[in-house]
Design a protein around this motif. Structure first.
Motif, mmCIF file in Angstrom:
data_model
loop_
_atom_site.group_PDB
_atom_site.id
_atom_site.type_symbol
_atom_site.label_atom_id
_atom_site.label_comp_id
_atom_site.label_asym_id
_atom_site.label_seq_id
_atom_site.Cartn_x
_atom_site.Cartn_y
_atom_site.Cartn_z
ATOM 1 N N ILE A 85 0.900 -1.132 0.058
ATOM 2 C CA ILE A 85 -0.052 0.013 0.173
ATOM 3 C C ILE A 85 0.986 1.220 -0.053
ATOM 4 C CG2 ILE A 85 -1.560 1.385 1.446
ATOM 5 C CD1 ILE A 85 -2.872 -1.061 2.376
ATOM 6 N N LEU A 86 2.052 1.142 0.690
ATOM 7 C CA LEU A 86 2.813 2.474 0.834
ATOM 8 C C LEU A 86 3.380 2.560 -0.465
ATOM 9 C CD1 LEU A 86 4.030 4.412 2.696
ATOM 10 C CD2 LEU A 86 5.816 2.914 3.607
ATOM 11 N N LEU A 87 3.842 1.423 -0.957
ATOM 12 C CA LEU A 87 4.633 1.406 -2.354
ATOM 13 C C LEU A 87 3.717 2.034 -3.388
ATOM 14 C CD1 LEU A 87 6.973 0.704 -4.244
ATOM 15 C CD2 LEU A 87 5.780 -1.634 -4.350
ATOM 16 N N ILE A 88 2.283 1.559 -3.325
ATOM 17 C CA ILE A 88 1.253 1.992 -4.438
ATOM 18 C C ILE A 88 1.157 3.768 -4.253
ATOM 19 C CG2 ILE A 88 -1.077 2.181 -4.862
ATOM 20 C CD1 ILE A 88 -1.089 -0.837 -4.689
ATOM 21 N N ALA A 89 1.155 4.067 -3.012
ATOM 22 C CA ALA A 89 0.908 5.638 -2.581
ATOM 23 C C ALA A 89 2.029 6.373 -3.067
ATOM 24 C CB ALA A 89 0.613 5.616 -1.109
ATOM 25 N N ALA A 141 5.207 1.694 -16.515
ATOM 26 C CA ALA A 141 5.669 0.790 -15.854
ATOM 27 C C ALA A 141 5.193 0.752 -14.228
ATOM 28 C CB ALA A 141 7.118 0.485 -15.795
ATOM 29 N N LEU A 142 5.147 2.183 -13.664
ATOM 30 C CA LEU A 142 4.537 2.224 -12.306
ATOM 31 C C LEU A 142 3.178 1.923 -12.266
ATOM 32 C CD1 LEU A 142 6.866 5.192 -11.099
ATOM 33 C CD2 LEU A 142 7.133 2.859 -10.495
ATOM 34 N N VAL A 143 2.582 2.163 -13.165
ATOM 35 C CA VAL A 143 0.973 2.159 -13.153
ATOM 36 C C VAL A 143 0.917 0.876 -13.109
ATOM 37 C CG1 VAL A 143 -1.234 2.234 -14.638
ATOM 38 C CG2 VAL A 143 0.343 4.408 -14.359
ATOM 39 N N VAL A 144 1.113 -0.073 -14.171
ATOM 40 C CA VAL A 144 1.244 -1.526 -14.177
ATOM 41 C C VAL A 144 1.579 -2.124 -12.778
ATOM 42 C CG1 VAL A 144 2.245 -3.749 -15.137
ATOM 43 C CG2 VAL A 144 1.767 -1.761 -16.792
ATOM 44 N N LEU A 145 2.727 -1.632 -12.156
ATOM 45 C CA LEU A 145 3.157 -2.100 -10.930
ATOM 46 C C LEU A 145 2.111 -2.255 -9.920
ATOM 47 C CD1 LEU A 145 5.267 -3.553 -9.172
ATOM 48 C CD2 LEU A 145 6.206 -1.222 -8.584
ATOM 49 N N GLN A 146 1.302 -0.902 -9.691
ATOM 50 C CA GLN A 146 0.507 -0.808 -8.542
ATOM 51 C C GLN A 146 -0.765 -1.401 -8.844
ATOM 52 O OE1 GLN A 146 -1.307 3.722 -10.331
ATOM 53 N NE2 GLN A 146 -0.662 3.498 -8.213
ATOM 54 N N PHE A 147 -1.308 -1.466 -10.218
ATOM 55 C CA PHE A 147 -2.418 -2.243 -10.458
ATOM 56 C C PHE A 147 -2.107 -3.909 -10.366
ATOM 57 C CE2 PHE A 147 -4.349 1.531 -11.761
ATOM 58 C CZ PHE A 147 -5.696 1.144 -11.535
ATOM 59 N N ALA A 206 -4.983 -0.751 -21.499
ATOM 60 C CA ALA A 206 -3.967 -1.613 -21.920
ATOM 61 C C ALA A 206 -2.840 -1.871 -20.651
ATOM 62 C CB ALA A 206 -3.046 -1.161 -23.157
ATOM 63 N N LEU A 207 -2.474 -0.920 -19.999
ATOM 64 C CA LEU A 207 -1.624 -0.832 -18.911
ATOM 65 C C LEU A 207 -2.348 -1.616 -17.841
ATOM 66 C CD1 LEU A 207 -0.574 2.887 -18.590
ATOM 67 C CD2 LEU A 207 0.828 0.718 -19.478
ATOM 68 N N VAL A 208 -3.634 -1.556 -17.551
ATOM 69 C CA VAL A 208 -4.326 -2.516 -16.656
ATOM 70 C C VAL A 208 -4.303 -3.913 -17.117
ATOM 71 C CG1 VAL A 208 -6.700 -2.977 -15.470
ATOM 72 C CG2 VAL A 208 -5.782 -0.519 -15.731
ATOM 73 N N LEU A 268 -2.546 -9.744 -16.282
ATOM 74 C CA LEU A 268 -1.706 -10.984 -17.070
ATOM 75 C C LEU A 268 -0.530 -11.004 -16.135
ATOM 76 C CD1 LEU A 268 -1.744 -10.210 -20.934
ATOM 77 C CD2 LEU A 268 -2.984 -11.664 -19.581
ATOM 78 N N VAL A 269 -0.120 -10.069 -15.580
ATOM 79 C CA VAL A 269 0.977 -10.191 -14.470
ATOM 80 C C VAL A 269 0.735 -10.847 -13.021
ATOM 81 C CG1 VAL A 269 2.990 -9.111 -13.365
ATOM 82 C CG2 VAL A 269 2.564 -8.598 -15.584
#
Length: 782
Positions: free
Chosen positions: A285-289, A416-422, A713-715, A720-721
């Motif tokens: 959560i902290l990482l996403i924020a 890349a950060l958007v993909v990571l947080q989702f 597309a990012l979501v 997939l990940v």
């Protein structure tokens, strides 16, 4: 310089209020969520770690064969503690601990309280300080009692009560020999009073049976003793002293709260896994924020490229620009940090109720402030590093000529950060859904008895003596349809051990749970007979020595036709008269244990009452209260519903699901805040492009799709990940339960569609706004 930077930073925040509020709120929410979780984690890790002798304190465990598998459990025979102290020099002292409940009376004041029988060494082994009394002598006499400050206030209205007398269950008296300071929240012990073991012996509740595992035994080793050596020496103590094949070993007491699960006889985890899981959720959560904060900060900073160019042209040095951008970023992060502490203070009571414990912030804690300041500085510096070091380094002529480009590549850090947080959010969503599936799966399991309209009452005071009269009154007034007595509530097992039966092989070391029951047990508890009959002392007087067994017990005994066969336990013979379907008296998530139910010549502690279903529950309770008041006048009517007791078995797992659900929602919300901000930024960046497309005839729908497709597309990539990772993690978690649900493909399909829909709604709000903008405004030159 610093003052000037702060002034400029504050003005910039005021000029972009919407962006500032969005950025501060997202980071504050993430910080607050992580801080709440870490407060709970700190509490869990502190449980029973405050005892001075903690490194020498152990809980004695049994290890034996159950259902052809090696199992470990913490209940032990009552003689174990004294035997270890008398015969093994490495054991400095030991204490037995047996939970109990009594009604206490002082003058006209009555209070039901839960406590424990313990040996006199208990208070010298564990650090529960007395506000009055001598811990070395407080439990030395059979009529002594040590009570907590809270119980003293309930009974006497004060805590200075040393030497005062209390009446126990209208039958006996005890003298207050000590007053305990109220127990802290971070201990697994829960008691209002302590009674000496000698009192338990005096009232005939103790025994010397090595085959009756019914109490907890705590051991203190001498300072020089190694645990491995002690375990090697004591492992056969039960085998030597009793007719049992179970080994005894010691397990660290301070570790017992977090590490209490064993697999095939060896430590395999426990509550520590839940603690580790939520520590990871806090980090995620902290990482996403922080990702949101960095994404929005860097995206917005690109709009200031011309400002940087002008400032460089008029003589601003690079280090001044770096300081300005870092100051602004750290100021934003600091405001978010202050807001997060306010959020925590407001939400802490509600969160404490959710996790089932009282939590508090220790503002004097240096690690707390170090952690918060560290996160603020790290996030602020990282988010401000792009404008500070990248924008401050380019040549002003590029910006002023309009040739400056930000992140416009197909793959860039922001995407890349958007993909990571989702990805993290989707994993949490899958985990929450499957946890709830597992709870529902266990709740739907057949438990072997009927929980509806069934209560139990402890046989306290005159209830045991007047049980026949009470039973007759309840049945005669149509309050109940049937009544039976038992050793424990049908939702609990208080005793287990080895037994003998006709045809048992010498190498069989199977352990069985025991439940002593009275006649009518099958009818009252709603169990289902497979063969044979219920206990009935009217028709069959010999049923006082009869027994019922479950299907698992029949299989464990290897008997094709058990009816009429003899069971031998503790020197007494019991004849089997019936077999019932398996009954869940332990965890509904685990393998069903074999149970033997002995007849009326055994001893009882509770009375089960099956209410008449045609009578309203409250009316049945009121009538039962009247009848018990008549036959047990000195005690209040206390009862428990079996369905509520059974529901409590799911409390820890439901707590896990509730916490996971809450923070999954917050994770999605924080992610959507970031997505909303990025969508607004991209829509603003492409204003002129949208205006040109509208002039050339593009429809609103096509423009909305243009802006949406990149984020969707990012979501989609995040799905997939996340899905393989989530499947692996939840499959591993489910495999820890003997009885668990399956993971279905539609779970991932539903969550994937749900996340895409959430992202679509979030982005579309900005896309539609941009598409509906009048092109004459967007194409107007500055």
């Amino acid at each position: 310089m610093i003052t000037n930077n702060l002034k400029i930073a504050w003005r910039n925040l005021g000029r972009r209020k919407g962006f500032s509020i969005l950025n501060i709120a997202g980071l504050a929410l993430g910080l607050a969520s992580a801080l709440l979780i870490l407060l709970w984690v700190k509490h869990e890790r502190s449980v029973d770690n405050f005892h001075a002798k903690g490194d020498r304190l152990y809980v004695a465990m049994n290890r034996g064969i159950l259902n052809n598998e090696l199992h470990c459990w913490p209940t032990t025979p009552k003689p174990l503690g004294p035997t270890l102290v008398a015969n093994y020099p490495e054991v400095a002292q030991a204490t037995r601990y047996a939970r109990t409940g009594f009604l206490f009376t002082v003058n006209e004041t009555q209070a039901n309280a839960g406590g424990a029988f313990v040996d006199s060494t208990f208070l010298s082994m564990f650090d529960f300080p007395l506000v009055a009394g001598n811990p070395e002598m407080a439990l030395s006499r059979a009529n002594d009692i040590v009570i907590t400050e809270a119980l003293a206030m309930r009974l006497f209205g004060k805590t200075d009560v040393l030497g005062q007398q209390v009446r126990i269950d209208s039958t006996d008296y005890a003298t207050v020999s000590g007053v305990l300071k109220n127990l802290p929240t971070n201990t697994r012990f829960k008691f209002d009073y302590l009674l000496p073991w000698t009192y338990m012996e005096r009232i005939g509740w103790s025994d010397d049976l090595w085959g009756n595992n019914s109490v907890t035994t705590y051991v203190e080793l001498t300072p020089q003793t190694q645990l491995a050596k002690a375990n090697q020496n004591i492992q056969n103590v039960s085998i030597k002293n009793g007719d049992t094949k179970n080994e005894i070993f010691l397990h660290s007491f301070p570790d017992w709260w977090l590490h209490a699960e064993f697999e095939n006889g060896h430590l395999a985890g426990g509550r520590i896994e839940m603690v580790q899981l939520f520590t990871a959720i806090a980090v995620f959560i902290l990482l996403i924020a922080c990702i949101n904060f960095m994404n929005l900060s860097t995206a917005r900073s690109e709009k200031r490229a011309k400002e940087v160019g002008v400032r460089k042209v008029v003589g601003a040095r690079r280090h001044a620009l770096i300081g300005q951008f870092l100051t602004e970023s750290i100021l934003l992060a600091s405001l978010a940090g202050a807001l997060s502490i306010a959020m925590v203070l407001v939400s802490l009571p509600a969160f404490g109720e959710l996790v089932g414990t009282q939590l508090a912030i220790d503002f004097s804690s240096a690690p707390l402030w170090t952690g918060i300041l560290g996160v603020i500085l790290f996030t602020g510096i990282l988010a401000g590093s792009y404008p500070a070091f990248f924008l401050s380094g380019f040549k002003p002529v590029k910006v002023l000529k309009g040739t400056f480009k930000g992140f416009n590549k197909a793959v860039n850090p922001r995407k890349a950060l958007v993909v990571l947080q989702f990805t993290i959010a989707i994993i949490l969503m899958v985990a929450t859904f499957i946890i709830r599936q597992q709870i529902q799966h266990a709740q739907d399991r057949q438990n072997g008895y009927d929980k509806n309209n069934l209560i139990y009452v402890f046989l306290s005071g005159d209830i045991a003596k007047n049980f026949p009269l009470i039973k007759h009154a309840l049945l005669n007034d149509n309050v109940a349809t049937s009544i039976t007595r038992s050793l424990s509530p049908v939702t609990s097992i208080w005793s287990n051990g080895m037994i003998d039966w006709d045809g048992k092989t010498p190498d069989n070391s199977q352990t069985f749970d025991r439940l002593h029951v009275d006649e009518g047990a099958v009818t009252t508890l709603g169990m289902e007979l497979v063969r044979g009959r219920d206990l009935d002392l009217t028709k069959f007087p010999t049923d006082s020595n009869a027994a019922l067994i479950t299907e698992s017990t029949q299989r464990a005994m290897g008997l094709d036709d058990p009816i009429g066969k003899t069971i031998r336990d503790h020197g007494q013979d019991w004849h089997i008269v019936g077999v019932v379907k398996d009954v869940i008296m332990g965890s509904p998530f685990e393998q069903i244990r074999p149970i033997v139910m002995y007849g009326a010549s055994s001893w009882f502690s509770v009375m089960h009452i099956k209410f008449n279903p045609g009578l309203p529950t409250q009316a049945a309770l009121d009538k039962t209260r009247q009848i018990l008041k008549e036959y047990n006048p000195n005690e209040p009517f206390n009862y428990s519903f079996i369905d509520q007791e059974y529901a409590a078995k799911f409390r820890d797992t439901q707590q896990l699901g509730n916490i996971a659900g809450l923070f999954t929602f917050l994770t999605i919300f924080i992610s959507c805040l970031g997505l909303f901000g990025l969508a607004a930024y991209m829509a603003e960046n492409r204003t002129k492009e949208i205006g040109v497309r509208k002039v050339l005839g593009a429809s609103v729908l096509s423009l909305v799709n243009l802006l949406n497709k990149e984020f969707l597309a990012l979501v989609g990539i995040a799905c997939l990940v996340a899905f393989p990772i989530a499947y692996w993690a939840m499959d591993s978690w489910l495999n820890k339960f003997t009885y668990h649900t399956d993971i279905y493909w539609w779970v991932f399909a539903a969550i994937g569609l749900g996340v895409l829909l959430i992202a679509l709604l979030t982005v579309s709000s900005q896309a539609i706004k941009a598409a509906l903008t009048n092109p004459t405004r967007s194409l107007r030159d500055e």
